[in-house]
Structures are given as structure tokens and as C-alpha cells.
Write an enzyme that holds these catalytic residues in place. Structure first.
Site, PDB file in Angstrom:
ATOM      1  N   ASP A  56       0.816  -1.210   0.000  1.00  0.00           N
ATOM      2  CA  ASP A  56       0.000   0.000   0.000  1.00  0.00           C
ATOM      3  C   ASP A  56       0.854   1.266   0.000  1.00  0.00           C
ATOM      4  OD1 ASP A  56      -2.983   1.112   0.923  1.00  0.00           O
ATOM      5  OD2 ASP A  56      -1.333   2.272   1.730  1.00  0.00           O
ATOM      6  N   VAL A 115      -5.240   2.011  -0.357  1.00  0.00           N
ATOM      7  CA  VAL A 115      -5.061   1.233  -1.582  1.00  0.00           C
ATOM      8  C   VAL A 115      -5.403  -0.235  -1.310  1.00  0.00           C
ATOM      9  CG1 VAL A 115      -3.445   0.483  -3.354  1.00  0.00           C
ATOM     10  CG2 VAL A 115      -3.313   2.816  -2.477  1.00  0.00           C
ATOM     11  N   ASP A 116      -4.894  -0.773  -0.199  1.00  0.00           N
ATOM     12  CA  ASP A 116      -5.215  -2.151   0.172  1.00  0.00           C
ATOM     13  C   ASP A 116      -6.713  -2.359   0.318  1.00  0.00           C
ATOM     14  OD1 ASP A 116      -2.655  -3.098   0.176  1.00  0.00           O
ATOM     15  OD2 ASP A 116      -2.433  -3.179   2.339  1.00  0.00           O
ATOM     16  N   TYR A 117      -7.354  -1.467   1.055  1.00  0.00           N
ATOM     17  CA  TYR A 117      -8.774  -1.653   1.346  1.00  0.00           C
ATOM     18  C   TYR A 117      -9.616  -1.469   0.081  1.00  0.00           C
ATOM     19  CZ  TYR A 117      -6.962  -0.998   6.078  1.00  0.00           C
ATOM     20  OH  TYR A 117      -6.237  -1.104   7.225  1.00  0.00           O
ATOM     21  N   GLY A 169      -9.309  -4.510  -1.973  1.00  0.00           N
ATOM     22  CA  GLY A 169     -10.163  -5.578  -1.476  1.00  0.00           C
ATOM     23  C   GLY A 169     -11.596  -5.434  -1.951  1.00  0.00           C
TER      24      GLY A 169
END
Length: 399
Positions: free
Chosen positions: A144, A172-174, A177
Site C-alpha cells: 500500500d 489502496v489495500d482496502y 479488497g
């Protein structure tokens, strides 16, 4: 019955981005069978500090609880022939294979649709990677923080005279997802309609670039150069930013002309042709913001909100995390939920914002490592005790 109760996902996932996506599917009723590599003691998220220690087995961090609520766990060594046999049996009983690995790894581990379609023509292979499975960066690890810099986010975040800054959360990660979960559901829908599965090649890089939205359009079409703005100001709407009050900060935004008129009324500002329209306020932003900043310093945040909210001016306090979680609206929306855990007792965490029908009445905690071995091998796959012993002896489930 929950909305996704008829969907089963085999998740070769770890840490944050992938588990965050499947978390919301689990809350909606999907059965997420989480494959954990016994050679590495399972998902590395189990060991993330500070709320993970060696009081017992040290495998149940609150980080892991956050991203794995409602899932099942199976320790399975996919590098062994026996482990692969179990995995392929699971594929025959699943709707999707979901992974978040480096971009060159899904083909190497044979997790793509060409590798698995002979087992289940309708299987959807959803691969969330750092940079995707094609392109010059495909084999690079993607995190991220790195992606926020690479995709231009950090150049837009922070004060103009300060260093580039990342978001306070791993957005960015979330977001990746969420993108993966949406793609998986679209893929399963199409596979059930058409009788044929597919690959979903998703990346955190693509996600971060996609979220550049209108600044990207402005730049690509009109040559606009985005810059960091003072006090987190909107790039074109004035005023729309944080203001310092006597005891803290608040956000005030005038995204419509009527909101500016209401704000001017609360502040008692006279009509001024310099500030009549959006364009005028942007052109004379330095003069306007000097007036507003001086005015907001004269009272506490609560006093300002008491006047601005009834007047219909978009506004809100800059809360710390504790205040955000304790906000009456947070509680009214059911955004704080609990699970019961054998180590932590009651674990309190935030709910999924994804709402389809009534909110779940209860939530199941994250699984202990390999907790669902019996369910998967005996109940789901129907293995006999003799076959399980043979697989165990062949290293399918680790040493």
C-alpha cells in the site's frame, strides 16, 4: 438466509488487502475457506503486533481478528502433491478461488482458470496482486505505502510546504479488497449464467490509478497539474477545507452556491462581488480564506457546529479515532459489532459498511489456525479417516 449463503470461496489469502475483500463476502454469508500454509505458520496477519503476544500460542492478533471475521481455516501445503489433491477437490465444490499474491505467483501455483477449469468449468479465479499478472512490474511485490507513492497519491497529500504524505489508513489495500470482492461477485454471476468461469486479473496498482478519478481526467484532457493544497483544501471549490477553531479543527464545505450563502449568513458576511460565484471565490481565494480563518478562530468547534448544522452548511468536526467510534451516529448505524473469542473474550470491532437487506444479528469470530480441518475434510469433502491419515502422512496438511 444471508444474501451470499450459496457462494463458497477458496481463499489463498494473507495479511490485509485480500482478507479485507473476502471479509465483506463472509459478512454477507459467503463461506470463505481460508487456506493457510503450515510451513509459514499460516497467515502472517496472525502475528502482527502490538496486540499479539506469546501468552499462549501467539497466533491470534487483533489485526487478524479484524480481517478474518466469519471465515473458516484449513492448514494445507499446496507445494505437496497430497496438498494439491485436497485443493483440487475443494475447487470442485467451490464457486471461486481467491488469492492475493505477487503477480507472477498465481500461474506458478496453478491458481488460474486454465489450470483449474478441467476440475470445475464454472470456477472463477480472482487474483488480486500488487501490479497485475501482466506488464513490466508483474513480478514486483506491491504494498500500500509504495503504491500510494507510485500512483501519485502522496504528491497530493499533505501541506504544500511539507513532504509528500500517505493516507493515515491503507486505502489502496482496502479499496483493492473492495474491487476484488466486486469482481468476484460479477464473475460468479456470469459463470452461473453462462456456465463458464474466468480469470479476474486485479491489481492494487490499477486500483490506485483508478481512484485518481477527475484529477486524472483534468490532467489527461486539459493538462491540469494536481498539487498539494493548504489545509486539505478542495482543488477547485472554495471554501472546502479544514479550518482551525479555538479548540480544534472542523471541515466546512460549500459544494453548491446555496451552501456559500448559508455560510455567509452564519458568519454575518456582507455581500461582496469578489465572492459571488464559484469562479469568483476561487479567483479571490487568498482574500476569502484569510477572512474565514480569522472568523473560525474566535469560537470552539462545538459552538460553530451548533450554528452551521441547523443552517444546512455541510460541516463536521475533525475527530480522533476514539471520538469517531463513539459518535452517536456510529452507534445508531450499527457500525460497532462484537464477537466472542477464547483468548480475548469479547472483541469489539467495526462492521462492514456493505449492507444488503437486514444487518446480521450476530458475527462469528476469526478462526483459529486449522480450526475447520474436520469440517472441510470430513463434512465438506467426505474423506474417510483412512484417507485423511494417508493425506496427512503425505504432508498435505504440514509436518
Amino acid at each position: 438466509m444471508k444474501p451470499l449463503a450459496d457462494i463458497r470461496v477458496i481463499a489463498v489469502e494473507q495479511y490485509g488487502a485480500g482478507p479485507f475483500g473476502s471479509l465483506h463476502l463472509a459478512d454477507l454469508g459467503a463461506e470463505i475457506i481460508k487456506i493457510e500454509d503450515p510451513s509459514s505458520c499460516g497467515d502472517v496477519g496472525r502475528y502482527v503486533p502490538p496486540y499479539a503476544d506469546a501468552d499462549d500460542d501467539g497466533e491470534d492478533s487483533l489485526f487478524f481478528e479484524t480481517f478474518n471475521r466469519g471465515k473458516r481455516s484449513l492448514s494445507l501445503d499446496l507445494s505437496t502433491t497430497a496438498g494439491r489433491e485436497v485443493f483440487e477437490d475443494l475447487v470442485e465444490h467451490a464457486d471461486a478461488v481467491y488469492s492475493n499474491l505477487r503477480g507472477d505467483v498465481p500461474p506458478k501455483m496453478r491458481l488460474t482458470y486454465p489450470d483449474l477449469r478441467h476440475l470445475n468449468p464454472r470456477i472463477v479465479c480472482c487474483s488480486l496482486t500488487g501490479f497485475g499478472m501482466t506488464g513490466p512490474r508483474a513480478a514486483q511485490p506491491g504494498y500500500d505505502y509504495i503504491l500510494q507513492g507510485l500512483a501519485g497519491w502522496m504528491a497530493l497529500t499533505g501541506e504544500p510546504d511539507g513532504p509528500p504524505a500517505k493516507s493515515g489508513l491503507s486505502m489502496v489495500d482496502y479499496s483493492g479488497g473492495f474491487v476484488a470482492a466486486m469482481s468476484l461477485l460479477a464473475g460468479v454471476h456470469a459463470a452461473r449464467r453462462d456456465g463458464q468461469g474466468m480469470d479476474c486479473d486485479l491489481s492494487l496498482f490499477d486500483t490506485a490509478l483508478g481512484l485518481l478519478t477527475y484529477p486524472a481526467t483534468w490532467h489527461l484532457t486539459a493538462g491540469f497539474t494536481p498539487v498539494r493544497t493548504r489545509h486539505s483544501a478542495h482543488p477547485s471549490l472554495v471554501p472546502f477545507q479544514v479550518f482551525q477553531a479555538a479548540d480544534g479543527w472542523l471541515v466546512v464545505g460549500c459544494a453548491k452556491e446555496k451552501f456559500w450563502r448559508r455560510l455567509a449568513g452564519v458568519l454575518g458576511l456582507p455581500d461582496d462581488p469578489r465572492f459571488a460565484t464559484f469562479a469568483d471565490r476561487q479567483r479571490h481565494s487568498a482574500e476569502l480564506l484569510a477572512i474565514l480563518e480569522q472568523a473560525f478562530l474566535t469560537r470552539d468547534v462545538a459552538a460553530w457546529l451548533a450554528d452551521l448544522e441547523p443552517a444546512g452548511v455541510p460541516c463536521g468536526p475533525v475527530n480522533d479515532v476514539a471520538a469517531a467510534l463513539a459518535d452517536p451516529h456510529t452507534l445508531a448505524r450499527g457500525m460497532v459489532v462484537t464477537t466472542e473469542h477464547p483468548r480475548y473474550g469479547t472483541v469489539t470491532q467495526v462492521a462492514s459498511p456493505v449492507r444488503v437487506g437486514p444487518a446480521p444479528e450476530t458475527y462469528r469470530r476469526a478462526p483459529r489456525r486449522n480450526e475447520d480441518f474436520d469440517y472441510v475434510t470430513r463434512d465438506l469433502l467426505g474423506y474417510s479417516p483412512v484417507h485423511i491419515a494417508e493425506l496427512r502422512g503425505a504432508g498435505a496438511f504440514g509436518a
